[in-house]
Design a protein around this motif. Structure first.
Motif, PDB file in Angstrom:
ATOM      1  N   ASN A 151     -28.657  34.560  26.607  1.00 12.95           N
ATOM      2  CA  ASN A 151     -29.089  34.285  27.984  1.00 12.95           C
ATOM      3  C   ASN A 151     -29.844  35.476  28.585  1.00 12.95           C
ATOM      4  OD1 ASN A 151     -27.847  31.560  29.146  1.00 12.95           O
ATOM      5  ND2 ASN A 151     -26.367  32.437  27.707  1.00 12.95           N
ATOM      6  N   SER A 152     -30.292  36.386  27.703  1.00 14.43           N
ATOM      7  CA  SER A 152     -30.994  37.610  28.130  1.00 14.43           C
ATOM      8  C   SER A 152     -30.163  38.422  29.118  1.00 14.43           C
ATOM      9  CB  SER A 152     -32.361  37.265  28.745  1.00 14.43           C
ATOM     10  OG  SER A 152     -33.182  36.612  27.800  1.00 14.43           O
ATOM     11  N   ASN A 153     -28.842  38.278  29.023  1.00 14.19           N
ATOM     12  CA  ASN A 153     -27.918  38.984  29.908  1.00 14.19           C
ATOM     13  C   ASN A 153     -28.243  38.707  31.381  1.00 14.19           C
ATOM     14  OD1 ASN A 153     -25.586  40.533  30.058  1.00 14.19           O
ATOM     15  ND2 ASN A 153     -26.715  42.434  30.379  1.00 14.19           N
ATOM     16  N   TYR A 154     -28.690  37.493  31.658  1.00 20.92           N
ATOM     17  CA  TYR A 154     -29.028  37.099  33.030  1.00 20.92           C
ATOM     18  C   TYR A 154     -28.542  35.672  33.276  1.00 20.92           C
ATOM     19  CZ  TYR A 154     -31.650  35.752  37.170  1.00 20.92           C
ATOM     20  OH  TYR A 154     -31.986  35.296  38.423  1.00 20.92           O
ATOM     21  N   PHE A 155     -27.776  35.493  34.377  1.00 24.40           N
ATOM     22  CA  PHE A 155     -27.235  34.180  34.734  1.00 24.40           C
ATOM     23  C   PHE A 155     -27.646  33.876  36.174  1.00 24.40           C
ATOM     24  CE2 PHE A 155     -24.609  35.830  31.353  1.00 24.40           C
ATOM     25  CZ  PHE A 155     -24.482  34.735  30.509  1.00 24.40           C
ATOM     26  N   ASP A 156     -28.686  33.072  36.292  1.00 24.76           N
ATOM     27  CA  ASP A 156     -29.271  32.818  37.609  1.00 24.76           C
ATOM     28  C   ASP A 156     -28.280  32.152  38.559  1.00 24.76           C
ATOM     29  OD1 ASP A 156     -31.895  32.916  39.144  1.00 24.76           O
ATOM     30  OD2 ASP A 156     -31.346  30.805  39.377  1.00 24.76           O
ATOM     31  N   SER A 157     -27.455  31.239  38.064  1.00 25.34           N
ATOM     32  CA  SER A 157     -26.503  30.550  38.942  1.00 25.34           C
ATOM     33  C   SER A 157     -25.492  31.515  39.544  1.00 25.34           C
ATOM     34  CB  SER A 157     -25.782  29.440  38.175  1.00 25.34           C
ATOM     35  OG  SER A 157     -25.128  29.956  37.027  1.00 25.34           O
ATOM     36  N   LEU A 158     -25.055  32.499  38.781  1.00 24.67           N
ATOM     37  CA  LEU A 158     -24.139  33.512  39.320  1.00 24.67           C
ATOM     38  C   LEU A 158     -24.856  34.409  40.321  1.00 24.67           C
ATOM     39  CD1 LEU A 158     -22.060  34.584  36.179  1.00 24.67           C
ATOM     40  CD2 LEU A 158     -21.238  33.316  38.169  1.00 24.67           C
ATOM     41  N   GLU A 159     -26.112  34.739  40.022  1.00 20.46           N
ATOM     42  CA  GLU A 159     -26.899  35.551  40.957  1.00 20.46           C
ATOM     43  C   GLU A 159     -27.026  34.837  42.301  1.00 20.46           C
ATOM     44  OE1 GLU A 159     -28.099  38.555  40.580  1.00 20.46           O
ATOM     45  OE2 GLU A 159     -28.036  38.914  38.414  1.00 20.46           O
ATOM     46  N   ARG A 160     -27.350  33.548  42.267  1.00 22.43           N
ATOM     47  CA  ARG A 160     -27.532  32.790  43.503  1.00 22.43           C
ATOM     48  C   ARG A 160     -26.216  32.650  44.258  1.00 22.43           C
ATOM     49  NH1 ARG A 160     -32.911  33.540  43.738  1.00 22.43           N
ATOM     50  NH2 ARG A 160     -33.923  32.780  41.835  1.00 22.43           N
ATOM     51  N   ALA A 161     -25.126  32.453  43.526  1.00 23.28           N
ATOM     52  CA  ALA A 161     -23.815  32.352  44.182  1.00 23.28           C
ATOM     53  C   ALA A 161     -23.454  33.664  44.873  1.00 23.28           C
ATOM     54  CB  ALA A 161     -22.752  31.984  43.152  1.00 23.28           C
ATOM     55  N   ALA A 162     -23.704  34.783  44.185  1.00 21.88           N
ATOM     56  CA  ALA A 162     -23.414  36.089  44.774  1.00 21.88           C
ATOM     57  C   ALA A 162     -24.281  36.345  46.003  1.00 21.88           C
ATOM     58  CB  ALA A 162     -23.630  37.191  43.732  1.00 21.88           C
ATOM     59  N   GLU A 163     -25.546  35.951  45.939  1.00 20.71           N
ATOM     60  CA  GLU A 163     -26.444  36.133  47.083  1.00 20.71           C
ATOM     61  C   GLU A 163     -25.998  35.294  48.278  1.00 20.71           C
ATOM     62  OE1 GLU A 163     -30.196  35.144  45.405  1.00 20.71           O
ATOM     63  OE2 GLU A 163     -30.463  37.086  44.403  1.00 20.71           O
ATOM     64  N   GLN A 164     -25.499  34.082  48.001  1.00 15.61           N
ATOM     65  CA  GLN A 164     -25.024  33.223  49.080  1.00 15.61           C
ATOM     66  C   GLN A 164     -23.822  33.840  49.784  1.00 15.61           C
ATOM     67  OE1 GLN A 164     -26.253  30.525  50.472  1.00 15.61           O
ATOM     68  NE2 GLN A 164     -24.508  30.406  51.902  1.00 15.61           N
ATOM     69  N   LEU A 264     -17.994  37.008  32.910  1.00 17.85           N
ATOM     70  CA  LEU A 264     -18.875  36.344  33.867  1.00 17.85           C
ATOM     71  C   LEU A 264     -18.466  36.654  35.302  1.00 17.85           C
ATOM     72  CD1 LEU A 264     -19.281  32.873  32.109  1.00 17.85           C
ATOM     73  CD2 LEU A 264     -21.068  34.600  32.420  1.00 17.85           C
ATOM     74  N   ALA A 265     -17.157  36.740  35.564  1.00 11.07           N
ATOM     75  CA  ALA A 265     -16.688  37.113  36.903  1.00 11.07           C
ATOM     76  C   ALA A 265     -17.081  38.560  37.207  1.00 11.07           C
ATOM     77  CB  ALA A 265     -15.171  36.930  37.008  1.00 11.07           C
ATOM     78  N   ALA A 270     -20.726  42.397  40.116  1.00 12.11           N
ATOM     79  CA  ALA A 270     -21.840  43.353  40.128  1.00 12.11           C
ATOM     80  C   ALA A 270     -23.016  42.806  40.926  1.00 12.11           C
ATOM     81  CB  ALA A 270     -22.260  43.664  38.698  1.00 12.11           C
ATOM     82  N   ALA A 271     -23.287  41.506  40.774  1.00  8.35           N
ATOM     83  CA  ALA A 271     -24.394  40.893  41.512  1.00  8.35           C
ATOM     84  C   ALA A 271     -24.122  40.882  43.005  1.00  8.35           C
ATOM     85  CB  ALA A 271     -24.623  39.468  41.005  1.00  8.35           C
ATOM     86  N   PHE A 272     -22.864  40.740  43.400  1.00  7.84           N
ATOM     87  CA  PHE A 272     -22.512  40.761  44.823  1.00  7.84           C
ATOM     88  C   PHE A 272     -22.666  42.171  45.399  1.00  7.84           C
ATOM     89  CE2 PHE A 272     -19.371  41.607  48.141  1.00  7.84           C
ATOM     90  CZ  PHE A 272     -19.714  40.633  49.083  1.00  7.84           C
TER      91      PHE A 272
END
Length: 468
Positions: A151-164, A264-265, A270-272
């Motif tokens: 996944n190229s060490n990138y999970f867009d759904s987690l990024e968007r959840a953290a941003e929300q 993943l958590a 980290a994204a948050f």
């Protein structure tokens, strides 16, 4: 039943209970000499004694009389047919005696031989495939690592959840701990309690779901306390998302699935704490000065390095990094990779790499240009990362982390700015590890390589005892 012999089972049962023959004899109502005869299969088991054995030791009589000697003998004979045991091979009588008098030893020996055979098969597959991937095929860590890499060490759904969540809890960096604590309490009825390290000797964070309390050890520093609360928020609010992501991972083992969801958590946390766009902007504007990033987002050095490996959003990519963490013995304890750097995937045990030298200079960043045996070149930085220290015994529990990228990206990093990358002498010749490294005349070689014979000449002494 009068012709049933249970010598090995009886001896094992007695040893598990840490009893002498006399103590067992007393429990069964027979003489010590009779127990000795039973254990040596010189007397058969009677129904009366079988019942006494089941009553005295609370065991199922079926387990006692089950005779697996023939199976063990067959397995042992198959093992001894391996050419590696050519020469003075034990005969059938010796093998039977081993099974009767040391059944657990025989069992462990057969198990060890099985591991040996599987390892050889993996090495052979590796040799045919030309890579080390087969050696790690059954490793849970490797499966999870491959899932993140795919996944190229990138999970867009987690990024968007953290941003929300970050938008919902807009606050200054130094208020995040209080905000997360309040969110857990108000939205989920979960309390947060700091506890003495003496009360949490086996954990740094414990989420008691029934009591709805998150216990945090006082051994955690502030940035790690915040990180753990963000981790719990993910577990509480986005479990469905974690399930969805792991469902597509191909991981079926229960323990591996749990490990993957933990990683993943951690990604969410980290994204948050380090939102994608502000983090990437800070990284680019400071030429990836990690100390500046640490100060801006109030995170640890390791957390910032780990986050840098996730800057792979389509249309907004940062430098593609790999990340590796090792302990003082050279064991790899964490690895993430969005590059082609095989060292991050299969090794880390090369003593020429400065990730190991970092332990000599705690807290100091060590830049290094490296070259693999296949000619690939990379730029890496290494530095120690401290573990929680709460007493004299834990004050030096450091790890070492390395962050690296392909050579073509080095010019974007301030740590490489002062070097002349045209200088061939700048590059350290490293390998994956000695077992897999074909490099000759390396003064740091510790093992013979698996796939080649190093030259040996009695007339000269080489850099190591493995070649001359």
């Amino acid at each position: 039943m009068t012709k049933t012999f249970i010598g090995p089972q009886l001896r094992q049962l007695r040893r598990e209970r840490r009893q002498t023959q006399a103590e067992m004899a007393k429990a069964l109502g027979v003489s010590a000499g009779y127990v000795n005869l039973l254990e040596n299969n010189q007397r058969s088991l009677s129904v009366r004694l079988l019942m006494a054995l089941a009553d005295a030791y609370q065991v199922d009589w079926r387990d006692v009389v089950r005779d697996e000697t023939s199976n063990h003998l067959s397995e042992l004979r198959n093992v001894m047919r391996d050419p590696m045991f050519s020469g003075n091979v034990p005969d059938l009588q010796e093998m039977r005696a081993a099974i009767e008098h040391a059944p657990r030893l025989v069992e462990q020996f057969v198990t060890l031989y099985g591991i040996h055979r599987r390892t050889l098969e993996r090495i052979m597959r590796q040799g045919r495939a030309g890579s080390s991937e087969a050696l790690l095929a059954s490793s849970a860590e490797a499966v999870i690592h491959d899932f993140f890499r795919d996944n190229s060490n990138y999970f867009d759904s987690l990024e968007r959840a953290a941003e929300q969540v970050r938008r919902e809890e807009a606050c200054d960096t130094d208020d995040i701990y209080a905000v997360l604590k309040a969110r857990l309490a108000n939205a989920h009825g979960i309390a947060v309690r700091r506890r003495a390290a003496e009360d949490m000797t086996q954990a740094l964070r414990l989420y008691d779901r029934e009591a709805r309390i998150v216990h945090l050890s006082e051994a955690l520093d502030h940035c790690n306390q915040v990180f753990q609360l963000a981790h719990v928020v993910c577990l509480v609010e986005f479990q469905d998302l974690l399930n969805e992501l792991t469902a597509s991972s191909g991981i079926t083992n229960k323990t591996s699935l749990a490990r993957c969801q933990i990683e993943l958590a951690n990604y969410f946390a980290a994204a948050f704490l380090m939102p994608y766009e502000p983090f990437l902007q800070t990284a680019e504007s400071t030429a990836y000065d990690i100390d500046r990033i640490v100060a801006r987002f109030a995170v640890s050095f390791e957390q910032a390095c780990h986050r840098l490996t996730t800057m792979q959003r389509p249309g907004a990519q940062g430098v593609p990094f790999f990340f590796l963490r090792v302990d003082k013995a050279g064991n790899v304890t964490k690895r993430f990779n969005s590059t082609s750097f095989h060292l991050a995937e299969y090794g880390g045990a090369c003593p020429v790499w400065k990730i190991h030298m970092a332990f000599r200079t705690p807290g100091v960043i060590l830049p290094q240009f490296v070259e693999l045996p296949d000619g690939e070149r990379f730029f890496t930085i290494s530095r120690t990362a401290d573990r929680p220290a709460i007493n004299l015994e834990t004050q030096d529990h450091r790890l070492s982390v390395a962050l690296g990228c392909e050579l073509k990206y080095a010019k974007r990093l301030r740590y490489a700015a002062s070097f002349n990358i045209e200088d061939e002498a700048l590059f350290s010749k490293i390998g994956i590890n000695c077992h897999l490294c074909p490099r000759q005349a390396c003064s740091q070689r510790a093992h013979q390589p698996v796939f080649m014979e190093l030259p040996v000449d009695t007339a000269r002494r080489g850099n190591t005892r493995y070649e001359s």
